[in-house]
Design a protein around this motif. Structure first.
Motif, mmCIF file in Angstrom:
data_model
loop_
_atom_site.group_PDB
_atom_site.id
_atom_site.type_symbol
_atom_site.label_atom_id
_atom_site.label_comp_id
_atom_site.label_asym_id
_atom_site.label_seq_id
_atom_site.Cartn_x
_atom_site.Cartn_y
_atom_site.Cartn_z
ATOM 1 N N ALA A 10 -17.475 8.796 20.857
ATOM 2 C CA ALA A 10 -18.395 9.934 20.959
ATOM 3 C C ALA A 10 -17.611 11.235 21.126
ATOM 4 O O ALA A 10 -17.930 12.246 20.507
ATOM 5 C CB ALA A 10 -19.352 9.732 22.127
ATOM 6 N N LYS A 14 -16.117 12.133 17.924
ATOM 7 C CA LYS A 14 -17.104 12.641 16.985
ATOM 8 C C LYS A 14 -17.468 14.097 17.273
ATOM 9 O O LYS A 14 -17.888 14.824 16.390
ATOM 10 C CB LYS A 14 -18.361 11.772 17.017
ATOM 11 C CG LYS A 14 -19.155 11.942 15.759
ATOM 12 C CD LYS A 14 -20.010 10.790 15.365
ATOM 13 C CE LYS A 14 -20.674 11.179 14.053
ATOM 14 N NZ LYS A 14 -21.745 10.321 13.655
ATOM 15 N N THR A 48 -16.711 8.681 12.616
ATOM 16 C CA THR A 48 -17.875 8.472 11.749
ATOM 17 C C THR A 48 -17.707 7.209 10.920
ATOM 18 O O THR A 48 -18.629 6.387 10.823
ATOM 19 C CB THR A 48 -18.058 9.692 10.811
ATOM 20 O OG1 THR A 48 -18.153 10.862 11.614
ATOM 21 C CG2 THR A 48 -19.316 9.536 9.975
ATOM 22 N N ILE A 91 -18.106 4.101 13.199
ATOM 23 C CA ILE A 91 -19.495 3.876 13.634
ATOM 24 C C ILE A 91 -20.351 3.367 12.474
ATOM 25 O O ILE A 91 -21.092 2.393 12.611
ATOM 26 C CB ILE A 91 -20.082 5.178 14.231
ATOM 27 C CG1 ILE A 91 -19.392 5.512 15.550
ATOM 28 C CG2 ILE A 91 -21.586 5.033 14.452
ATOM 29 C CD1 ILE A 91 -19.663 6.914 16.060
ATOM 30 N N GLU A 92 -20.226 4.021 11.310
ATOM 31 C CA GLU A 92 -21.046 3.612 10.170
ATOM 32 C C GLU A 92 -20.687 2.192 9.730
ATOM 33 O O GLU A 92 -21.552 1.395 9.374
ATOM 34 C CB GLU A 92 -20.860 4.588 9.002
ATOM 35 C CG GLU A 92 -21.374 5.988 9.282
ATOM 36 C CD GLU A 92 -22.850 6.005 9.687
ATOM 37 O OE1 GLU A 92 -23.645 5.233 9.106
ATOM 38 O OE2 GLU A 92 -23.200 6.766 10.604
ATOM 39 N N GLU A 120 -23.225 6.380 19.397
ATOM 40 C CA GLU A 120 -24.278 7.308 18.960
ATOM 41 C C GLU A 120 -25.157 7.731 20.132
ATOM 42 O O GLU A 120 -25.533 8.893 20.257
ATOM 43 C CB GLU A 120 -25.137 6.651 17.875
ATOM 44 C CG GLU A 120 -24.474 6.669 16.509
ATOM 45 C CD GLU A 120 -24.269 8.092 15.993
ATOM 46 O OE1 GLU A 120 -25.248 8.766 15.678
ATOM 47 O OE2 GLU A 120 -23.104 8.535 15.933
ATOM 48 N N ARG A 146 -23.091 10.164 22.234
ATOM 49 C CA ARG A 146 -22.962 11.466 21.578
ATOM 50 C C ARG A 146 -24.222 12.292 21.820
ATOM 51 O O ARG A 146 -24.162 13.464 22.183
ATOM 52 C CB ARG A 146 -22.735 11.286 20.078
ATOM 53 C CG ARG A 146 -22.566 12.596 19.332
ATOM 54 C CD ARG A 146 -22.673 12.412 17.828
ATOM 55 N NE ARG A 146 -23.904 11.744 17.426
ATOM 56 C CZ ARG A 146 -25.106 12.304 17.418
ATOM 57 N NH1 ARG A 146 -25.235 13.554 17.755
ATOM 58 N NH2 ARG A 146 -26.178 11.616 17.068
#
Lengths: 246, 263
Positions: B77, B80, B92, B95-96, B144, B147
């Motif tokens: 986080a 990001k 990113t 995480i994706e 996520e 964040r």
């Protein structure tokens, strides 16, 4: 040019937000011990100017000297300069997860590396100064707006700053709570603290201010002795503004 | 027809449909067979010991994945939200990737492919490697959440801390992160419940007897002892899962309500 170093010296300051020019070439100075009040309509750039002085806003161009130190120079240790500039916000911005005493101690401990005992001693001294000694164990949510703002002032004072910036310190307060905060600011001024105050309190400016700066549209329209400017504004825009607020 | 009469008829119709379905099931289903399949007594003497070990291991795996996953999530986080483009980019992609893959694929990769490919021995063997897979997935999901929590802390808090001379690290450690965690306690508790259930995926990677979690233990009993061929052990494991998860989901609901009231 005065013999002593200015507390704050701003020259040719420009600030853009995107394509919008908010400050259009500001030159001005605050001398040590002086109380300078900045007034003007909303959107005039007065808060932005104040926030540039401790670089919460990044100036686009121009120079700002704080006690002779160029804070726009990338080499300057900004954190160390900031400990000498206390700042009080419109929305208080106390840390809600800490008690009043912890709010006053955290920066002393982490930045000034003071011992716990020393930090608490300094904190208690400043709490007493703003008349809130009995609230040291309370959380901010349990205090009134006026009390929160007084704690915020005590928090800034606990870093032993050389000067204080106030960004509309009474604008978020209920009318009956404004007086307590202004009283503390008056006391600070009487003790010789250098202060730059963005405010709508014309009474405070007249009574306490050494200099009044009127801003509109990103420029300083008029500045001078507060009693003089408030009684006989020379500029048309100052007259128009004052006729609305007085 | 009056409006109240209409409503009365409509409700009556709905009850009639429900009654029909219940009667149909009662008549057509062989209840003796169902009972035998889900609840045959006599799971054996060692069932108690093993199922308790299973519950214990489920708890251990959940806590480890949650704690390590949370640390990983905090790192992701912060990356990001970093000023450095490459950090944002790496976070990113991570995480994706791990939210896009089924958790089971990641666990299988970690348990079987990665140790061989990298000549690596996970602590705790295959089961340990599987737990690391779960950590990687949990980290991606919680990143996520974190964040969002970090961004929900008002900007004035950062400004106040910085104006006192606190640097970016001290500001995060003492001011931003503690407040972010308060904001995300409800969704984080929810992640914890999801993780309890996801530890059952570890049953696929095979583990020494003492390392098996709840699902794995109950699966062993599907084919052993006097209950073999029935779902009794599964039904009991299911009950145990519910005993753990239902109070926690009620807790999440309560936390959310309390937070809404505080605003």
């Amino acid at each position: 040019m005065s013999a002593m170093t200015a507390a704050i010296h701003v020259s040719k300051l420009h600030k853009y937000f995107g394509k919008n020019e908010v400050l259009k070439g500001i030159d001005f100075q605050v001398d040590p011990g002086q109380v300078v009040c900045v007034v003007g309509p909303s959107g005039s750039g007065k808060s932005t100017l104040l926030r540039c002085v401790n670089r919460l806003e990044e100036p686009t161009s121009g120079q700002i000297l704080v006690e002779g130190i160029d804070i726009t120079d990338p080499e300057t240790d900004l954190d160390s300069v900031r400990t000498r500039i206390g700042m009080v916000f419109q929305q208080f911005n106390l840390f809600p997860h800490m008690t009043v005493l912890q709010n006053l101690c955290i920066a002393q401990r982490t930045v000034k590396k003071r011992s716990k005992a020393e930090a608490i001693e300094v904190a208690r001294r400043n709490l007493a100064k703003v008349g809130l000694s009995e609230k040291e164990g309370a959380f901010p949510a349990h205090l009134s707006g006026g009390q929160q703002q007084r704690v915020a002032i005590a928090r800034a004072l606990s870093m032993d700053p050389d000067m204080m910036l106030f960004d509309e310190p009474t604008s978020a307060l209920d009318p009956e709570l404004v007086g307590d905060v202004l009283d503390i600011m008056k006391q600070l001024a009487a003790e010789g603290m250098t202060m730059m105050v963005v405010t709508h309190e014309m009474g405070f400016a007249r009574e306490v201010g050494d200099k009044l700066v009127f801003m509109d549209g990103g420029v300083i329209v008029e500045e001078g002795d507060p009693r003089e400017v408030l009684a006989n504004p020379r500029h048309e825009r100052t007259q128009a503004f004052l006729s609305k607020v007085l | 027809m009056r409006r109240s009469t209409k409503r009365y008829l409509r409700q009556g119709g709905l009850y009639a449909v429900l009654a029909a379905v219940v009667i149909f099931l009662a008549v057509s289903v062989d209840w003796g067979n169902v009972h035998r399949n889900f609840w045959t007594p006599g799971l054996g003497d060692n069932w108690h010991d093993l199922i308790l070990t299973g519950v214990k291991n489920t708890a251990i795996y959940t806590v480890i994945s949650f704690a390590l996953g949370l640390a990983l999530a905090l790192l992701l986080a912060l990356m990001k939200l970093s000023d450095v483009l490459v950090y944002r980019w790496i976070a990113t992609v991570y995480i994706e990737l791990f939210r896009g893959l089924p958790a089971l694929i990641t666990i299988l990769f970690m348990a079987f492919a990665v140790p061989i490919a990298f000549q690596w021995h996970a602590p705790g063997g295959t089961a340990g490697a599987g737990v690391i897979g779960l950590v990687m997935v949990a980290g991606a999901y919680m990143a996520e959440t974190l964040r969002a929590g970090l961004q929900a802390v008002p900007k004035g808090q950062t400004e106040a801390a910085r104006s006192l001379g606190m640097g970016p690290v001290a500001t995060h450690v003492h001011v931003i992160i503690p407040q972010a965690f308060r904001i995300i306690i409800p969704p984080l508790t929810n992640e914890f419940v999801l993780l309890i259930k996801d530890t059952s995926l570890l049953s696929i990677v095979g583990a020494a007897v003492g390392q098996r979690e709840l699902t794995n233990v109950s699966r062993d009993f599907l084919s052993s002892g006097s209950t073999a061929g029935t779902g009794t052990s599964l039904a009991q494991a299911a009950l145990l899962y519910l005993i753990i998860t239902l109070p926690l989901t009620r807790l999440v609901a309560w936390l959310e309500k309390r937070q809404q009231r505080a605003r």
